[in-house]
Design a protein around this motif. Sequence first.
Motif, short mmCIF file in Angstrom:
data_model
loop_
_atom_site.label_atom_id
_atom_site.label_comp_id
_atom_site.label_asym_id
_atom_site.label_seq_id
_atom_site.Cartn_x
_atom_site.Cartn_y
_atom_site.Cartn_z
N PHE A 101 -14.94 -41.79 -68.81
CA PHE A 101 -15.94 -42.82 -69.11
C PHE A 101 -15.29 -43.96 -69.88
O PHE A 101 -15.44 -45.13 -69.54
N GLY A 102 -14.55 -43.59 -70.91
CA GLY A 102 -13.87 -44.60 -71.72
C GLY A 102 -12.91 -45.42 -70.89
O GLY A 102 -12.87 -46.65 -70.99
N GLU A 135 -21.18 -41.68 -60.70
CA GLU A 135 -20.91 -41.10 -59.39
C GLU A 135 -19.72 -40.16 -59.44
O GLU A 135 -19.77 -39.05 -58.90
N GLU A 136 -18.68 -40.62 -60.08
CA GLU A 136 -17.48 -39.80 -60.21
C GLU A 136 -17.80 -38.49 -60.93
O GLU A 136 -17.42 -37.39 -60.47
N ALA A 137 -18.52 -38.61 -62.03
CA ALA A 137 -18.85 -37.43 -62.84
C ALA A 137 -19.76 -36.48 -62.08
O ALA A 137 -19.61 -35.25 -62.14
N LEU A 169 -18.74 -32.64 -61.24
CA LEU A 169 -19.52 -31.49 -61.69
C LEU A 169 -20.13 -30.71 -60.54
O LEU A 169 -20.26 -29.48 -60.60
N SER A 170 -20.48 -31.42 -59.48
CA SER A 170 -21.07 -30.75 -58.32
C SER A 170 -20.05 -29.88 -57.61
O SER A 170 -20.39 -28.83 -57.05
N HIS A 173 -12.64 -28.25 -71.35
CA HIS A 173 -11.72 -29.35 -71.08
C HIS A 173 -12.22 -30.28 -69.98
O HIS A 173 -11.98 -31.48 -70.00
N SER A 174 -12.91 -29.72 -69.00
CA SER A 174 -13.46 -30.55 -67.93
C SER A 174 -14.47 -31.55 -68.49
O SER A 174 -14.53 -32.70 -68.06
N TYR A 175 -15.24 -31.08 -69.46
CA TYR A 175 -16.26 -31.96 -70.05
C TYR A 175 -15.63 -33.01 -70.94
O TYR A 175 -16.06 -34.15 -70.97
#
Lengths: 182, 182
Positions: free
Chosen positions: B158-159, A171-173, A177-178, B149-151
């Motif tokens: 996630f980690g 959800e965060e990701a 990205l959106s 960098h955003s990616y």
Amino acid sequence: MAKEKKLDCVILGLLSHEALTGYEIKKRMDTTLHSFWGASYGSIYPTLNGLMKRGLAIQHMDASTKRQKIRYAITPQGHAYVKDWLKQPATIHEVRYEMLLKIFFGAELGAEQALKHIRAFQEDIQQELTALRAMEDILKACLQEDKAHSYYLLTVRFGIQTYQAYLAWCEEATSFLSEGGN
Amino acid sequence: MAKEKKLDCVILGLLSHEALTGYEIKKRMDTTLHSFWGASYGSIYPTLNGLMKRGLAIQHMDASTKRQKIRYAITPQGHAYVKDWLKQPATIHEVRYEMLLKIFFGAELGAEQALKHIRAFQEDIQQELTALRAMEDILKACLQEDKAHSYYLLTVRFGIQTYQAYLAWCEEATSFLSEGGN
DNA sequence: CTTACCATGTAAGGCGTTACATGATTCA
DNA sequence: TGAATCATGTAACGCCTTACATGGTAAG
């Protein structure tokens, strides 16, 4: 006991609770152990054979059916082997998520692509989570039947909490990205 | 592109951002990619060689130092290969925690032993988490410098969320076992 | 001067997957 | 009678780790 093959230990561990066939062992791998360990027939049957040759397990034909069925039971030596392994510190911590690799290199193709990978992952995890919750309910209902059930429950809880964290990240990701990733 | 060797893709992915030596690639594996992918020198150098032979990467000697140093750059074909891979759905999701195996079979030796495994795990994770938080701070400080960098940040997040869930589980499991597992 | 880190690679061997091969039984 | 599931295994092959082997360079 220097470098034990972990599959030896896993199978012996399963056999220490009840005698099983190779097929049943595979079932356990695909359900109960699924969220933190795996194995294929191509490794299970040869391992079972090795265990027998080393005297850690014995086989006895199951005559209850006409169908060929070989049930394996643990020997006292096998039992000692498991106990010894259980005392050693755990060394293997391995995680490999191809999805995260694709997110890491996501700038190459942009947010659309990355969002697709996240959605697919999210759906997978949602299913896994549903399965784990079902297992949780079953285990909670029969906790006192067997001391081992408490330990099984602990591993199920680990899976549930981990998968919930994965979903929260999805959800965060997705929001990140959106909104253009800033 | 049927069954790509993932290490090919990972290395090519890294090279698509900048030319690197085998040693530097290993460094990335041990830091940035550490929480979701891994590789040893014994697989990196031969892979780099294969990539070259297939025309997906080229090497050029780094003459800036007297020290032997081989830097690899991605070719247009290599770049196309990565892009293609990035579009395919991710298939590999692997997790192997020996600690959880030992918890699963924990009834064999009892709560004391299980608690030891949990504590050791907890300490490991706490360290990993510290490292990830440091990476998070660095990335957040230079988000606009590079779209990539955003990616990267996404994978770090996630980690962090995963490890936080692990630690929450450690506490829950510790209480559960300390109170007699009921 | 010596420790830590930079740097590249090979060889042996283990481990495991995939695909293949075979056949029984159960249930609709 | 056909599909799904039960049931056991092997062979080829790939991938990777570990251990080994070698040497340069920088800093204290």
